[in-house]
Design a protein around this motif. Sequence first.
Motif, PDB file in Angstrom:
ATOM      1  N   PHE A   1       0.820  -1.199   0.000  1.00 14.80           N
ATOM      2  CA  PHE A   1       0.000   0.000   0.000  1.00 14.80           C
ATOM      3  C   PHE A   1       0.863   1.262   0.000  1.00 14.80           C
ATOM      4  O   PHE A   1       2.059   1.232   0.325  1.00 14.80           O
ATOM      5  CB  PHE A   1      -0.922   0.026   1.223  1.00 14.80           C
ATOM      6  CG  PHE A   1      -1.843  -1.158   1.320  1.00 14.80           C
ATOM      7  CD1 PHE A   1      -2.385  -1.734   0.186  1.00 14.80           C
ATOM      8  CD2 PHE A   1      -2.178  -1.709   2.559  1.00 14.80           C
ATOM      9  CE1 PHE A   1      -3.236  -2.817   0.271  1.00 14.80           C
ATOM     10  CE2 PHE A   1      -3.033  -2.799   2.653  1.00 14.80           C
ATOM     11  CZ  PHE A   1      -3.554  -3.353   1.506  1.00 14.80           C
ATOM     12  N   THR A   2       0.230   2.374  -0.350  1.00 12.19           N
ATOM     13  CA  THR A   2       0.854   3.699  -0.271  1.00 12.19           C
ATOM     14  C   THR A   2      -0.191   4.676   0.260  1.00 12.19           C
ATOM     15  O   THR A   2      -1.372   4.345   0.400  1.00 12.19           O
ATOM     16  CB  THR A   2       1.356   4.177  -1.639  1.00 12.19           C
ATOM     17  OG1 THR A   2       0.259   4.205  -2.570  1.00 12.19           O
ATOM     18  CG2 THR A   2       2.452   3.265  -2.184  1.00 12.19           C
ATOM     19  N   VAL A   3       0.239   5.899   0.539  1.00  7.98           N
ATOM     20  CA  VAL A   3      -0.667   6.964   0.976  1.00  7.98           C
ATOM     21  C   VAL A   3      -0.726   8.001  -0.134  1.00  7.98           C
ATOM     22  O   VAL A   3       0.303   8.525  -0.564  1.00  7.98           O
ATOM     23  CB  VAL A   3      -0.186   7.607   2.291  1.00  7.98           C
ATOM     24  CG1 VAL A   3      -1.113   8.747   2.711  1.00  7.98           C
ATOM     25  CG2 VAL A   3      -0.105   6.558   3.396  1.00  7.98           C
TER      26      VAL A   3
ATOM     27  N   LEU B   1      -5.101   5.555   2.430  1.00  8.44           N
ATOM     28  CA  LEU B   1      -4.301   4.354   2.210  1.00  8.44           C
ATOM     29  C   LEU B   1      -4.847   3.655   0.975  1.00  8.44           C
ATOM     30  O   LEU B   1      -6.037   3.278   0.937  1.00  8.44           O
ATOM     31  CB  LEU B   1      -4.370   3.446   3.433  1.00  8.44           C
ATOM     32  CG  LEU B   1      -3.347   2.312   3.532  1.00  8.44           C
ATOM     33  CD1 LEU B   1      -1.931   2.869   3.638  1.00  8.44           C
ATOM     34  CD2 LEU B   1      -3.656   1.421   4.723  1.00  8.44           C
ATOM     35  N   VAL B   2      -4.011   3.483  -0.055  1.00  3.93           N
ATOM     36  CA  VAL B   2      -4.479   2.942  -1.331  1.00  3.93           C
ATOM     37  C   VAL B   2      -3.534   1.830  -1.791  1.00  3.93           C
ATOM     38  O   VAL B   2      -2.390   1.718  -1.347  1.00  3.93           O
ATOM     39  CB  VAL B   2      -4.550   4.039  -2.420  1.00  3.93           C
ATOM     40  CG1 VAL B   2      -5.573   5.102  -2.050  1.00  3.93           C
ATOM     41  CG2 VAL B   2      -3.184   4.675  -2.653  1.00  3.93           C
ATOM     42  N   THR B   3      -4.059   1.025  -2.725  1.00 10.36           N
ATOM     43  CA  THR B   3      -3.256  -0.029  -3.335  1.00 10.36           C
ATOM     44  C   THR B   3      -2.405   0.565  -4.462  1.00 10.36           C
ATOM     45  O   THR B   3      -2.516   1.743  -4.799  1.00 10.36           O
ATOM     46  CB  THR B   3      -4.158  -1.140  -3.898  1.00 10.36           C
ATOM     47  OG1 THR B   3      -4.951  -0.592  -4.962  1.00 10.36           O
ATOM     48  CG2 THR B   3      -5.079  -1.686  -2.833  1.00 10.36           C
ATOM     49  N   GLY B   4      -1.596  -0.283  -5.075  1.00  5.12           N
ATOM     50  CA  GLY B   4      -0.734   0.188  -6.145  1.00  5.12           C
ATOM     51  C   GLY B   4      -1.482   0.699  -7.345  1.00  5.12           C
ATOM     52  O   GLY B   4      -0.980   1.544  -8.091  1.00  5.12           O
ATOM     53  N   ASP B   5      -2.725   0.209  -7.578  1.00  2.41           N
ATOM     54  CA  ASP B   5      -3.524   0.672  -8.706  1.00  2.41           C
ATOM     55  C   ASP B   5      -4.613   1.650  -8.277  1.00  2.41           C
ATOM     56  O   ASP B   5      -5.574   1.875  -9.017  1.00  2.41           O
ATOM     57  CB  ASP B   5      -4.135  -0.507  -9.461  1.00  2.41           C
ATOM     58  CG  ASP B   5      -4.907  -1.454  -8.558  1.00  2.41           C
ATOM     59  OD1 ASP B   5      -4.629  -1.472  -7.351  1.00  2.41           O
ATOM     60  OD2 ASP B   5      -5.783  -2.185  -9.056  1.00  2.41           O
ATOM     61  N   GLY B   6      -4.476   2.238  -7.088  1.00  3.25           N
ATOM     62  CA  GLY B   6      -5.343   3.336  -6.681  1.00  3.25           C
ATOM     63  C   GLY B   6      -6.614   2.972  -5.956  1.00  3.25           C
ATOM     64  O   GLY B   6      -7.410   3.864  -5.639  1.00  3.25           O
ATOM     65  N   LEU B   7      -6.850   1.685  -5.663  1.00  4.40           N
ATOM     66  CA  LEU B   7      -8.054   1.307  -4.919  1.00  4.40           C
ATOM     67  C   LEU B   7      -7.873   1.641  -3.443  1.00  4.40           C
ATOM     68  O   LEU B   7      -6.779   1.460  -2.882  1.00  4.40           O
ATOM     69  CB  LEU B   7      -8.353  -0.180  -5.084  1.00  4.40           C
ATOM     70  CG  LEU B   7      -9.173  -0.588  -6.315  1.00  4.40           C
ATOM     71  CD1 LEU B   7      -8.401  -0.296  -7.592  1.00  4.40           C
ATOM     72  CD2 LEU B   7      -9.531  -2.059  -6.256  1.00  4.40           C
ATOM     73  N   ARG B   8      -8.928   2.134  -2.818  1.00  2.95           N
ATOM     74  CA  ARG B   8      -8.850   2.591  -1.431  1.00  2.95           C
ATOM     75  C   ARG B   8      -9.002   1.425  -0.453  1.00  2.95           C
ATOM     76  O   ARG B   8      -9.932   0.625  -0.586  1.00  2.95           O
ATOM     77  CB  ARG B   8      -9.930   3.635  -1.165  1.00  2.95           C
ATOM     78  CG  ARG B   8      -9.782   4.910  -1.977  1.00  2.95           C
ATOM     79  CD  ARG B   8     -11.054   5.716  -1.965  1.00  2.95           C
ATOM     80  NE  ARG B   8     -12.142   4.991  -2.613  1.00  2.95           N
ATOM     81  CZ  ARG B   8     -13.411   5.365  -2.551  1.00  2.95           C
ATOM     82  NH1 ARG B   8     -13.769   6.426  -1.861  1.00  2.95           N
ATOM     83  NH2 ARG B   8     -14.352   4.657  -3.157  1.00  2.95           N
TER      84      ARG B   8
END
Length: 296
Positions: free
Chosen positions: A146-148, A154-161
Amino acid sequence: MLRGLGTAAAGMISQQRKHDTITNNIANINTPGYKQGNSVNRSFPEMLIALSGGGNGTNNDVKQIGRLNTGVFAEEEPFTFVQGELYETKNPSDFAIASFIEVPGVQFDASGKAVQEDGTKIFRPQAFFTVADANNELRFTRNGKFTVDSAGQLVTGDGLRVVDQNMQPIVIQGRSISEVKANERGQLFSAFTGEPILNAAGQAVQLRISVLDNPNDLIREGNGNFRLANADDIPEELGANDRVQVSQGFIERSNVDANQSMVDMMAALRAYEANQKVVQFYDRSLEKLVNEVGRV
């Protein structure tokens, strides 16, 4: 003759499908949380060949010749939901799930499957991170890389929350992700004070870990995400007695067996070549029939 040509062609198509599945597994061997796909072949229904008439000009005399197998086809691509190895990254935004959920009275094999005395198959339940797309439709993933984002979500690598226990996006506001710690159940705390992180409603924030009783009900979408066929179905949340542990600073490696994949790929290639030889034989036979026998 043409029946055999169709059987060989069906074999080539099924082996091509198997080869594609294996190469996709190998290509994702370093993708966090990736679950190995498997190509399952099934034979077409057999045909009963019979000779009618018996050469006497009537249709009353029927002589059975035997059964004819008409080839195979790639029926489905189930996944192997066994636990992958956890790898430490020390990145505070990385999370991994170790899922070993038990079912009372059921002994699962290494592949996570059990067969009852009546032949019923039972699969080991699996835990997944719960994420939501732009339409607020739920997806499930084991990829905890995950990233912020710029909004603090907090989102996944493809932008899902990534969502919490209330199906709301997890927002990290007023602090860095390095200031957030998660316990083994996915609840978030302050790394400095040890106090629970609260959402806008004053509730403690916890990663929603969804438990799928039969993970084979999931449909793969790509990027490590799965969905249920019925978008309205909401899996149960992680139970207090479920053997599931969330680890921060770790990712789950793919469960692809590289050595076995290479063996399976070579076997698929050899089977494809064998069917190809049969097709070539029929092609040469038909060529001779048309160009030589047809001249007479």
